[in-house]
Design an enzyme around this catalytic site. Structure first.
Site, PDB file in Angstrom:
ATOM      1  N   PRO A  54       0.800  -1.224   0.000  1.00 57.89           N
ATOM      2  CA  PRO A  54       0.000   0.000   0.000  1.00 57.89           C
ATOM      3  C   PRO A  54       0.838   1.280   0.000  1.00 57.89           C
ATOM      4  CG  PRO A  54      -0.871  -1.568   1.589  1.00 57.89           C
ATOM      5  CD  PRO A  54       0.402  -2.167   1.064  1.00 57.89           C
ATOM      6  N   ALA A  55       1.963   1.293   0.745  1.00 56.49           N
ATOM      7  CA  ALA A  55       2.780   2.520   0.827  1.00 56.49           C
ATOM      8  C   ALA A  55       3.431   2.822  -0.519  1.00 56.49           C
ATOM      9  CB  ALA A  55       3.843   2.358   1.915  1.00 56.49           C
ATOM     10  N   PHE A  73       9.824  -1.364  -7.768  1.00 52.63           N
ATOM     11  CA  PHE A  73      10.349  -2.719  -7.528  1.00 52.63           C
ATOM     12  C   PHE A  73       9.352  -3.391  -6.579  1.00 52.63           C
ATOM     13  CE2 PHE A  73      14.343  -0.898  -8.916  1.00 52.63           C
ATOM     14  CZ  PHE A  73      15.063  -1.974  -9.417  1.00 52.63           C
ATOM     15  N   GLU A  74       8.720  -4.464  -7.037  1.00 49.32           N
ATOM     16  CA  GLU A  74       7.654  -5.061  -6.213  1.00 49.32           C
ATOM     17  C   GLU A  74       8.156  -6.129  -5.233  1.00 49.32           C
ATOM     18  OE1 GLU A  74       3.528  -5.011  -8.131  1.00 49.32           O
ATOM     19  OE2 GLU A  74       4.855  -5.736  -9.715  1.00 49.32           O
ATOM     20  N   VAL A 122      15.084  -5.662  -4.544  1.00 50.10           N
ATOM     21  CA  VAL A 122      16.296  -4.837  -4.483  1.00 50.10           C
ATOM     22  C   VAL A 122      17.272  -5.479  -3.503  1.00 50.10           C
ATOM     23  CG1 VAL A 122      17.202  -2.577  -3.767  1.00 50.10           C
ATOM     24  CG2 VAL A 122      15.106  -2.717  -5.133  1.00 50.10           C
ATOM     25  N   CYS A 174      -2.535 -10.093  13.056  1.00 51.13           N
ATOM     26  CA  CYS A 174      -3.088  -8.739  13.167  1.00 51.13           C
ATOM     27  C   CYS A 174      -4.491  -8.778  13.761  1.00 51.13           C
ATOM     28  CB  CYS A 174      -3.095  -8.084  11.783  1.00 51.13           C
ATOM     29  SG  CYS A 174      -3.648  -6.371  11.819  1.00 51.13           S
ATOM     30  N   CYS A 177      -6.979  -6.130  12.627  1.00 54.08           N
ATOM     31  CA  CYS A 177      -7.485  -6.381  11.266  1.00 54.08           C
ATOM     32  C   CYS A 177      -8.516  -7.512  11.264  1.00 54.08           C
ATOM     33  CB  CYS A 177      -6.366  -6.803  10.329  1.00 54.08           C
ATOM     34  SG  CYS A 177      -4.848  -5.869  10.506  1.00 54.08           S
ATOM     35  N   ASP A 178      -8.195  -8.595  11.938  1.00 47.57           N
ATOM     36  CA  ASP A 178      -8.968  -9.830  11.747  1.00 47.57           C
ATOM     37  C   ASP A 178      -9.915 -10.179  12.893  1.00 47.57           C
ATOM     38  OD1 ASP A 178      -7.679 -10.036   9.385  1.00 47.57           O
ATOM     39  OD2 ASP A 178      -6.190 -11.509  10.040  1.00 47.57           O
ATOM     40  N   ASP A 318       4.948   0.564   6.921  1.00 47.12           N
ATOM     41  CA  ASP A 318       5.387  -0.190   8.102  1.00 47.12           C
ATOM     42  C   ASP A 318       6.892  -0.114   8.357  1.00 47.12           C
ATOM     43  OD1 ASP A 318       2.781  -0.903   8.389  1.00 47.12           O
ATOM     44  OD2 ASP A 318       3.098  -3.078   8.266  1.00 47.12           O
ATOM     45  N   GLN A 326      -1.002  -0.327   9.803  1.00 47.76           N
ATOM     46  CA  GLN A 326      -2.277  -0.549   9.130  1.00 47.76           C
ATOM     47  C   GLN A 326      -2.144  -0.126   7.673  1.00 47.76           C
ATOM     48  OE1 GLN A 326      -5.800  -1.605  10.625  1.00 47.76           O
ATOM     49  NE2 GLN A 326      -3.954  -2.744  11.060  1.00 47.76           N
ATOM     50  N   ALA A 327      -2.901  -0.805   6.810  1.00 46.52           N
ATOM     51  CA  ALA A 327      -2.781  -0.535   5.382  1.00 46.52           C
ATOM     52  C   ALA A 327      -3.164   0.903   5.032  1.00 46.52           C
ATOM     53  CB  ALA A 327      -3.654  -1.514   4.616  1.00 46.52           C
TER      54      ALA A 327
END
Ligand SMILES: Cc1cc2nc3c(=O)[nH]c(=O)nc-3n(C[C@H](O)[C@H](O)[C@H](O)COP(=O)(O)OP(=O)(O)OC[C@H]3O[C@@H](n4cnc5c(N)ncnc54)[C@H](O)[C@@H]3O)c2cc1C
Length: 482
Positions: A54-55, A73-74, A122, A174, A177-178, A318, A326-327
């Site tokens: 997300p960032a 770069f994923e 990377v 998390c 989240c869950d 993060d 958090q996203a």
């Protein structure tokens, strides 16, 4: 000097000082690089983003939309941590959605404005020279005018059997989240620190019973946090236990195997969910001794910006945020980093005209020339029903999304194999995001997901990335069941 001349002289001096002081206080004067140094540099990129969560993707959306050529770069986990969970219910604007879809939409939006993507990790950076050097594991080396780091964090794992097998199927890291997914169920939280106490209290509003499993004879959490646990009638703490294994029924978690490290007794403890609260490690190893990091490894930021200790390098999400993992927060940080990076390039002097001058040595990726073998599509629930009911031969459905690299790798393989069976099998690909109604109806938890039907019935399914051999076996089994 008469009064008239003197007043002209002072007016000029005043004007001169204003110009000088405004130059001195502008951001461009703080930039230690000159744009001319980028002229003629091969494999140049105005914006290099490290991280496809997300960032990183939100930063890419902003820099690409600001018309700065951007490449992401994923890494080894395109989409980031959200792809490791099932449903996300707190992504603003969306009630409930598969994590992969939520982050995939950001990727699509960034791509729409021209951001490009490299499926590469990377391995090193050199920020001592400018344009910065960014080295990928594939051997590609880019020279970046600005870098945005969004490499995220990795949950610390227990390393016990069952943990990876049931990740996202009862094991998670998390609670915030869950937790709502475990309404009226019994769960365990593993850990003895503040995070464990915090996660237990977050779960208390949902789960019927929460047991905190602590290795030592006492918790490490702050006294006040431990006291707070006593306020909840559904939170219990079990001390001196090591989790040896996470147990399940092949699909979902059913319990944990515990060793009492005082008595040596081993017992199975029934649970519906396992929440790891043993920390998350920021993915900042390649920046050690290069950037200013905190004691845990988070990248330290300058003031309220996303700037790091090196001019022209920004960080978000993060990897730089010890408090709010958090996203939505990561995406917000990414937006800030994208704005900071865009402003930096403008201050550096990267106008459209300058970009055209530098363009001949920009990085060009030749890897996108991949042959695509087309499979037929199913695009609605009704179409699915008709095909399944009417087909006289087995039917294979391959659920994928456009931004799931492992799915996209599987499609051509499936197409090749299906050709081998000719008229004996019908194979369709289903874009899981487009046919979400069908995804829900068939309870597809993640992609890639392969289903084999015969005579209207589901006879075979697989929920993981499959090799050529796995796919061959899948088709073989399905044909033999005929
Ligand atoms: C199980 C689970 C469930 C969650 N559920 C929710 C939820 O429901 N709602 C919510 O808001 N948050 C949730 N979170 C938290 C959320 O996923 C994170 O806060 C968010 O993903 C952080 O985004 P990020 O972009 O900073 O990093 P990440 O999502 O961690 O992405 C990091 C990216 O960097 C890449 N990368 C890492 N190292 C390199 C490298 N050396 N080179 C190139 N690329 C690299 C990775 O491949 C990845 O693409 C959950 C987390 C977990 C673990």
């Amino acid at each position: 000097m008469n009064v008239y001349r003197r007043s002209i002289f002072y007016s000029f001096l005043f004007f001169f000082l204003i110009v000088v002081s405004s130059c001195v206080s502008s951001d461009s004067s703080k930039i230690p690089y000159k744009i001319d140094e980028a002229v003629g540099v091969e494999n140049l990129m105005p914006v290099v983003i490290i991280g496809g969560g997300p960032a990183g993707l939100s930063a890419a959306l902003y820099t690409a939309r600001a018309n700065f050529k951007t490449i992401v770069f994923e890494g080894n986990e395109p989409g980031g941590q959200l792809t490791k969970t099932t449903y996300v219910e707190n992504w603003p604007g969306v009630k409930r959605m598969l994590g992969k879809f939520a982050v995939g939409r950001v990727r699509e939006q960034a791509a729409l404005y021209g951001a490009e993507f490299l499926p590469d990790q990377v391995v090193s950076v050199d920020f001592s020279e400018w344009p910065f050097v960014v080295q990928g594991s594939s051997g590609v080396q880019l020279r970046a005018m600005v870098v945005v780091i969004g490499t995220g964090a990795t949950p610390r794992y227990l390393g016990v059997p069952g943990e990876q097998e049931y990740w996202g199927a009862g094991v998670t890291a998390c609670a915030i989240c869950d937790a709502p997914l475990y309404k009226d169920e019994e769960v365990v939280v593993i850990g003895g620190g503040d995070a464990a106490a915090e996660e237990a209290t977050q779960l208390a509003a949902y789960a019927s019973k929460i047991t905190v499993l602590v290795r030592k004879g006492k918790m490490r959490a702050a006294h006040t946090m431990q006291e707070r646990l006593k306020d909840y009638s559904n939170i219990f703490v079990k001390y001196n236990v090591d989790v040896q294994e996470i147990l399940g029924d092949g699909e979902l978690v059913t319990g944990v195997r515990l060793l009492n490290n005082m008595t040596g007794e081993v017992s199975d403890f029934k649970t519906d969910g396992v929440f790891l609260a043993i920390g998350r490690i920021p993915n900042s190893q390649i920046f050690e001794n290069i950037l200013d990091l905190d004691t845990v490894g988070h990248i330290n930021l300058v003031g309220r910006s996303q700037a790091t200790s090196i001019s022209g390098v920004f960080a978000a999400g993060d990897v730089a945020n010890p408090d709010y993992k958090q996203a939505g927060v990561a995406a917000g940080d990414g937006i800030k980093a994208g704005l900071d990076a865009s402003r930096y390039l403008t201050d550096l002097g990267l106008s459209d005209k300058m970009a055209r001058l530098l363009e001949p040595t920009f990085f060009r990726d030749g890897s996108s020339a991949v042959e695509v073998v087309e499979l037929d599509h199913i695009s609605s629930n009704d179409e699915f029903k008709k095909i399944i009911q009417e087909s006289k031969v087995p039917v294979v459905l391959d659920f994928y999304t456009e931004y799931c690299p492992s799915c996209l790798q599987m499609i051509p393989k499936i197409a090749q194999i299906s050709k081998k069976y000719g008229e004996n099998v019908r194979v369709y690909k289903v874009d899981a995001e487009q046919v979400f109604e069908l995804v829900q109806k068939l309870s597809i938890p993640k992609v890639p997901y392969l289903m084999g039907f015969y005579k209207g019935k589901l006879v075979l399914e697989s929920n993981k990335e499959m090799t050529d051999k796995d796919l061959e076996e899948f088709f073989e089994k399905l044909i033999n069941k005929k």
